[in-house]
Write a protein that holds these residues in place. Structure first.
Motif, PDB file in Angstrom:
ATOM      1  N   ILE A 138      12.074  21.055  29.252  1.00  0.00           N
ATOM      2  CA  ILE A 138      10.810  20.962  28.525  1.00  0.00           C
ATOM      3  C   ILE A 138       9.903  20.037  29.328  1.00  0.00           C
ATOM      4  O   ILE A 138       9.996  18.820  29.230  1.00  0.00           O
ATOM      5  CB  ILE A 138      11.029  20.439  27.094  1.00  0.00           C
ATOM      6  N   TYR A 228       5.808  17.011  22.534  1.00  0.00           N
ATOM      7  CA  TYR A 228       6.751  16.511  23.534  1.00  0.00           C
ATOM      8  C   TYR A 228       7.652  15.434  22.923  1.00  0.00           C
ATOM      9  O   TYR A 228       8.858  15.380  23.192  1.00  0.00           O
ATOM     10  CB  TYR A 228       5.979  15.959  24.726  1.00  0.00           C
ATOM     11  N   ALA A 231      10.192  17.092  20.769  1.00  0.00           N
ATOM     12  CA  ALA A 231      11.221  17.741  21.584  1.00  0.00           C
ATOM     13  C   ALA A 231      12.318  16.768  21.986  1.00  0.00           C
ATOM     14  O   ALA A 231      13.452  17.172  22.265  1.00  0.00           O
ATOM     15  CB  ALA A 231      10.594  18.368  22.823  1.00  0.00           C
ATOM     16  N   ARG A 257      14.103  16.925  28.766  1.00  0.00           N
ATOM     17  CA  ARG A 257      12.677  16.862  29.061  1.00  0.00           C
ATOM     18  C   ARG A 257      12.501  16.428  30.518  1.00  0.00           C
ATOM     19  O   ARG A 257      13.226  15.570  30.999  1.00  0.00           O
ATOM     20  CB  ARG A 257      11.982  15.882  28.114  1.00  0.00           C
ATOM     21  N   ILE A 307       9.181  25.789  26.666  1.00  0.00           N
ATOM     22  CA  ILE A 307      10.634  25.613  26.722  1.00  0.00           C
ATOM     23  C   ILE A 307      11.170  26.636  27.718  1.00  0.00           C
ATOM     24  O   ILE A 307      11.043  27.844  27.495  1.00  0.00           O
ATOM     25  CB  ILE A 307      11.259  25.833  25.326  1.00  0.00           C
ATOM     26  N   PHE A 342      13.269  23.972  17.532  1.00  0.00           N
ATOM     27  CA  PHE A 342      12.062  23.156  17.685  1.00  0.00           C
ATOM     28  C   PHE A 342      11.004  23.487  16.641  1.00  0.00           C
ATOM     29  O   PHE A 342      10.380  22.577  16.071  1.00  0.00           O
ATOM     30  CB  PHE A 342      11.474  23.339  19.091  1.00  0.00           C
TER      31      PHE A 342
END
Length: 362
Positions: A138, A228, A231, A257, A307, A342
């Motif tokens: 991500i 973000y 995530a 991430r 993603i 998510f």
């Protein structure tokens, strides 16, 4: 006279009808009516997916509950699917391959429907050798790497590019010198390359909040700060590692991430170029759509996130080289599984949630 008057009236009505039809553009009144009906369930999280094999696992998942209002609506060659995921109202659309298709489809999505945010997912090549096939990345920012100024032979880094002085092009983001990759570099005469260099360029953009026709530029486009951050709740999540009973990855893939992802209208299966863009731009996933989605969402001021599951090491060169065909299904499924986890994190708010999210993004 009466007959002539009737004919005139009929002619006028016919012209008015034609004008009304023309005013609809390429979308019929019937379709506009269906769009308005579908929009009653909004605002939506827009789900944008490149290809069928990245969408089919969603359609087959019990997490997606089709809408009782309008489950499917076809507009301009695109099929929009409406439903809920984790109680979140969603509209899903497939773009097809490439930056052009991704940009056009995202523009259509945002122009037709009340969309409060975009979640984009799919597979990608991997430029980061510290990660493994099947890992789901991500990125925090995206760049488009296939907008170039190709420099003439004989010019170098010190030479201004054509139209650079007018603000059309820049040397800010660096260049790829083809001579650096010529076999026989020890001999200058043999290593000279008439292809010279390409200079990477930012996109010209026109945000809806700006002055029309007054251009801005964007190279690194950040995802939503709020998305973000959310995530991060999925980071470290372990995913299935086996394609079948005999074909497995060395370890369970996980969600991570990463700082940067890169897109281009190029299928990257070249180790030298992979190593260059990793060293120069810090890319992890490399693919063909995300930056286009990012640029359109950025211009509209709509929160978005991407993603991407890694299906191969772009260009090979490791024990798990270009195995996209082998691990395509598991990579696609892993991206879908993370997307499905998510979307429910986004909450069920409407315009106020979008406004709050944009405020946090600023």
């Amino acid at each position: 006279m009466a007959g002539g008057g009737v004919q005139q009236v009929v002619a006028v009505l016919a012209v008015v009808a034609l004008m009304a039809a023309a005013a609809e553009g390429f979308i019929s009144k019937k379709t506009w009516s269906a769009i308005r009906r579908a929009d009653r369930d909004g605002p939506f999280v827009g789900l944008v997916v490149p290809n069928a094999y990245e969408m089919e696992p969603v359609l087959n998942s019990p997490d997606l509950k089709p809408s009782n209002n309008i489950p499917i609506l076809d507009v301009q060659g695109r099929r929009f699917r409406f439903g809920t995921i984790g109680g979140q109202n969603v509209v899903m659309v497939m773009t097809g391959l490439s930056m052009l298709n991704a940009g056009l489809t995202t523009q259509l999505l945002l122009s037709l429907f009340r969309v409060k945010g975009i979640v984009h997912w799919g597979i990608a090549g991997n430029a980061n050798e510290d990660l493994q096939i099947g890992d789901v990345t991500i990125p925090e920012s995206w760049a488009h790497l296939s907008l170039w100024n190709w420099q003439r032979h004989g010019d170098g880094p010190e030479n201004e590019l054509p139209l650079e002085g007018a603000g059309d092009y820049t040397r800010e983001y660096g260049f790829l010198n083809f001579s650096d990759y010529t076999v026989g570099q020890a001999n200058p005469e043999l290593s000279a390359n008439t292809l010279n260099s390409v200079w990477y360029q930012p996109e010209e953009i026109f945000p809806i909040s700006g002055t029309p026709e007054e251009r801005q530029h964007a190279f690194w486009v950040p995802v939503s700060k709020r998305y973000y951050k959310l995530a991060g709740k999925l980071e470290g999540l372990e995913l299935p590692a086996c394609v079948n009973a005999t074909t497995c990855l060395p370890r369970a893939p996980r969600v991570t991430r990463v700082p940067r992802g890169c897109s281009a209208n190029i299928y990257t299966d070249n180790a030298s170029y992979r190593q260059f863009i990793r060293a120069h731009f810090g890319c992890t996933p490399v693919e063909m759509e995300s930056a286009a989605v990012a640029l359109v969402a950025h211009q509209y001021g709509v929160p978005f996130i991407t993603i991407r599951s890694l299906s191969d090491l772009a260009g090979g060169g490791s024990s798990l080289s270009n195995e996209a065909a082998t691990f395509l299904d598991i990579a696609a499924k892993n991206a879908v599984d993370v997307m499905l986890k998510f979307v429910p994190l986004l909450g069920r708010g409407g315009e106020q949630e979008q406004a709050d999210g944009l405020t946090e993004d600023m």
